[in-house]
Design a protein around this motif. Structure first.
Motif, PDB file in Angstrom:
ATOM      1  N   UNK A  50       0.806  -1.282   0.228  1.00 46.32           N
ATOM      2  CA  UNK A  50       0.102  -0.164  -0.017  1.00 46.32           C
ATOM      3  C   UNK A  50       0.815   1.339   0.168  1.00 46.32           C
ATOM      4  N   UNK A  51       0.852   2.000  -1.027  1.00 40.31           N
ATOM      5  CA  UNK A  51       1.536   3.586  -1.065  1.00 40.31           C
ATOM      6  C   UNK A  51       1.120   4.164   0.286  1.00 40.31           C
ATOM      7  N   UNK A  52       1.998   4.661   0.838  1.00 40.41           N
ATOM      8  CA  UNK A  52       1.907   5.635   2.038  1.00 40.41           C
ATOM      9  C   UNK A  52       2.493   7.075   2.011  1.00 40.41           C
ATOM     10  N   UNK A  53       2.045   7.914   2.129  1.00 39.07           N
ATOM     11  CA  UNK A  53       2.778   9.501   2.107  1.00 39.07           C
ATOM     12  C   UNK A  53       2.453  10.126   3.545  1.00 39.07           C
ATOM     13  N   UNK A  54       3.186  10.743   4.281  1.00 35.36           N
ATOM     14  CA  UNK A  54       2.865  11.458   5.534  1.00 35.36           C
ATOM     15  C   UNK A  54       3.692  12.967   5.241  1.00 35.36           C
ATOM     16  N   UNK A  55       2.715  13.810   5.088  1.00 36.18           N
ATOM     17  CA  UNK A  55       3.319  15.174   4.844  1.00 36.18           C
ATOM     18  C   UNK A  55       3.106  15.814   6.316  1.00 36.18           C
ATOM     19  N   UNK A  56       3.992  16.801   6.442  1.00 31.82           N
ATOM     20  CA  UNK A  56       4.026  17.779   7.800  1.00 31.82           C
ATOM     21  C   UNK A  56       4.001  19.119   7.172  1.00 31.82           C
ATOM     22  N   UNK A  57       3.045  19.908   7.540  1.00 39.30           N
ATOM     23  CA  UNK A  57       2.904  21.295   7.338  1.00 39.30           C
ATOM     24  C   UNK A  57       2.900  22.131   8.671  1.00 39.30           C
ATOM     25  N   UNK A  58       3.522  23.504   8.661  1.00 38.13           N
ATOM     26  CA  UNK A  58       3.245  24.236   9.804  1.00 38.13           C
ATOM     27  C   UNK A  58       1.720  24.433   9.908  1.00 38.13           C
ATOM     28  N   UNK A  59       0.998  24.345  11.086  1.00 42.10           N
ATOM     29  CA  UNK A  59      -0.366  24.412  11.315  1.00 42.10           C
ATOM     30  C   UNK A  59      -1.133  25.811  10.603  1.00 42.10           C
ATOM     31  N   UNK A  60      -1.880  25.741  10.094  1.00 43.29           N
ATOM     32  CA  UNK A  60      -2.745  26.967   9.541  1.00 43.29           C
ATOM     33  C   UNK A  60      -2.494  27.078   8.241  1.00 43.29           C
ATOM     34  N   UNK A  61      -1.158  26.660   7.504  1.00 43.97           N
ATOM     35  CA  UNK A  61      -1.051  27.327   6.232  1.00 43.97           C
ATOM     36  C   UNK A  61      -1.671  26.781   5.134  1.00 43.97           C
ATOM     37  N   UNK A  62      -2.251  25.749   5.305  1.00 42.99           N
ATOM     38  CA  UNK A  62      -3.151  24.907   4.221  1.00 42.99           C
ATOM     39  C   UNK A  62      -4.736  25.054   4.543  1.00 42.99           C
ATOM     40  N   UNK A  63      -5.566  25.110   3.720  1.00 44.03           N
ATOM     41  CA  UNK A  63      -6.906  25.091   4.001  1.00 44.03           C
ATOM     42  C   UNK A  63      -7.229  23.803   3.438  1.00 44.03           C
ATOM     43  N   UNK A  64      -8.677  23.537   3.677  1.00 47.15           N
ATOM     44  CA  UNK A  64      -9.202  22.332   3.302  1.00 47.15           C
ATOM     45  C   UNK A  64      -9.178  22.104   1.335  1.00 47.15           C
ATOM     46  N   UNK A  65      -9.222  23.071   0.824  1.00 49.88           N
ATOM     47  CA  UNK A  65      -9.165  23.034  -0.580  1.00 49.88           C
ATOM     48  C   UNK A  65      -7.641  22.428  -0.893  1.00 49.88           C
ATOM     49  N   UNK A  66      -6.607  23.188  -0.272  1.00 49.43           N
ATOM     50  CA  UNK A  66      -5.390  22.812  -0.626  1.00 49.43           C
ATOM     51  C   UNK A  66      -5.073  21.357  -0.203  1.00 49.43           C
ATOM     52  N   UNK A  67      -5.413  21.000   0.797  1.00 46.42           N
ATOM     53  CA  UNK A  67      -5.091  19.710   1.299  1.00 46.42           C
ATOM     54  C   UNK A  67      -5.641  18.525   0.393  1.00 46.42           C
ATOM     55  N   UNK A  68      -7.044  18.908   0.046  1.00 47.93           N
ATOM     56  CA  UNK A  68      -7.669  17.937  -0.944  1.00 47.93           C
ATOM     57  C   UNK A  68      -6.874  17.788  -2.327  1.00 47.93           C
ATOM     58  N   UNK A  69      -6.301  18.974  -2.907  1.00 49.33           N
ATOM     59  CA  UNK A  69      -5.499  18.939  -4.018  1.00 49.33           C
ATOM     60  C   UNK A  69      -4.146  18.100  -3.680  1.00 49.33           C
ATOM     61  N   UNK A  70      -3.399  18.456  -2.737  1.00 46.81           N
ATOM     62  CA  UNK A  70      -2.351  17.550  -2.231  1.00 46.81           C
ATOM     63  C   UNK A  70      -2.674  16.129  -2.208  1.00 46.81           C
ATOM     64  N   UNK A  71      -3.801  15.541  -1.753  1.00 50.45           N
ATOM     65  CA  UNK A  71      -4.129  14.382  -1.559  1.00 50.45           C
ATOM     66  C   UNK A  71      -4.322  13.629  -2.873  1.00 50.45           C
ATOM     67  N   UNK A  72      -5.144  14.480  -3.804  1.00 48.28           N
ATOM     68  CA  UNK A  72      -5.559  14.242  -5.206  1.00 48.28           C
ATOM     69  C   UNK A  72      -4.112  14.003  -6.138  1.00 48.28           C
ATOM     70  N   UNK A  73      -3.325  14.901  -5.840  1.00 47.47           N
ATOM     71  CA  UNK A  73      -2.007  14.845  -6.810  1.00 47.47           C
ATOM     72  C   UNK A  73      -1.102  13.964  -6.453  1.00 47.47           C
ATOM     73  N   UNK A  74      -1.112  13.575  -5.141  1.00 49.79           N
ATOM     74  CA  UNK A  74      -0.238  12.516  -4.742  1.00 49.79           C
ATOM     75  C   UNK A  74      -0.549  11.341  -5.013  1.00 49.79           C
ATOM     76  N   UNK A  75      -1.862  10.917  -5.085  1.00 50.30           N
ATOM     77  CA  UNK A  75      -2.472   9.894  -5.302  1.00 50.30           C
ATOM     78  C   UNK A  75      -2.154   9.648  -6.851  1.00 50.30           C
ATOM     79  N   UNK A  76      -2.498  10.690  -7.702  1.00 49.99           N
ATOM     80  CA  UNK A  76      -2.216  10.705  -9.140  1.00 49.99           C
ATOM     81  C   UNK A  76      -0.834   9.942  -9.554  1.00 49.99           C
TER      82      UNK A  76
END
Length: 72
Positions: A1-27
């Motif tokens: 199973x592919x797995x990635x764990x990103x760590x970002x400073x709290x508050x710099x990503x909104x829900x839309x950016x998180x969703x984009x990161x998830x989609x692009x990583x999966x792709x």
């Protein structure tokens, strides 16, 4: 199973950016390993409190990185 764990400073990503990161990583995993990995790909985004991480023996903060502080 592919797995990635990103760590970002709290508050710099909104829900839309998180969703984009998830989609692009999966792709990316699908591109490398084929469509069969899509249902098994896991992307975890952790938000780290300001000052809760460091590099090269220095605690990093949003201010030190020239980023605006988290909005409350």
């Amino acid at each position: 199973m592919p797995f990635v764990n990103y760590k970002f400073p709290e508050g710099i990503l909104d829900a839309e950016r998180k969703e984009e990161i998830i989609h692009r990583t999966t792709a990316m995993f699908v591109e490398y390993f084929g469509e069969d990995v899509r249902p098994f790909t896991m992307v975890l985004i952790d938000e780290v409190a300001d000052g809760g991480w460091g590099r090269a023996d220095e605690t990093l903060t949003l201010a030190k990185m020239g980023l605006p502080a988290k909005q409350h």
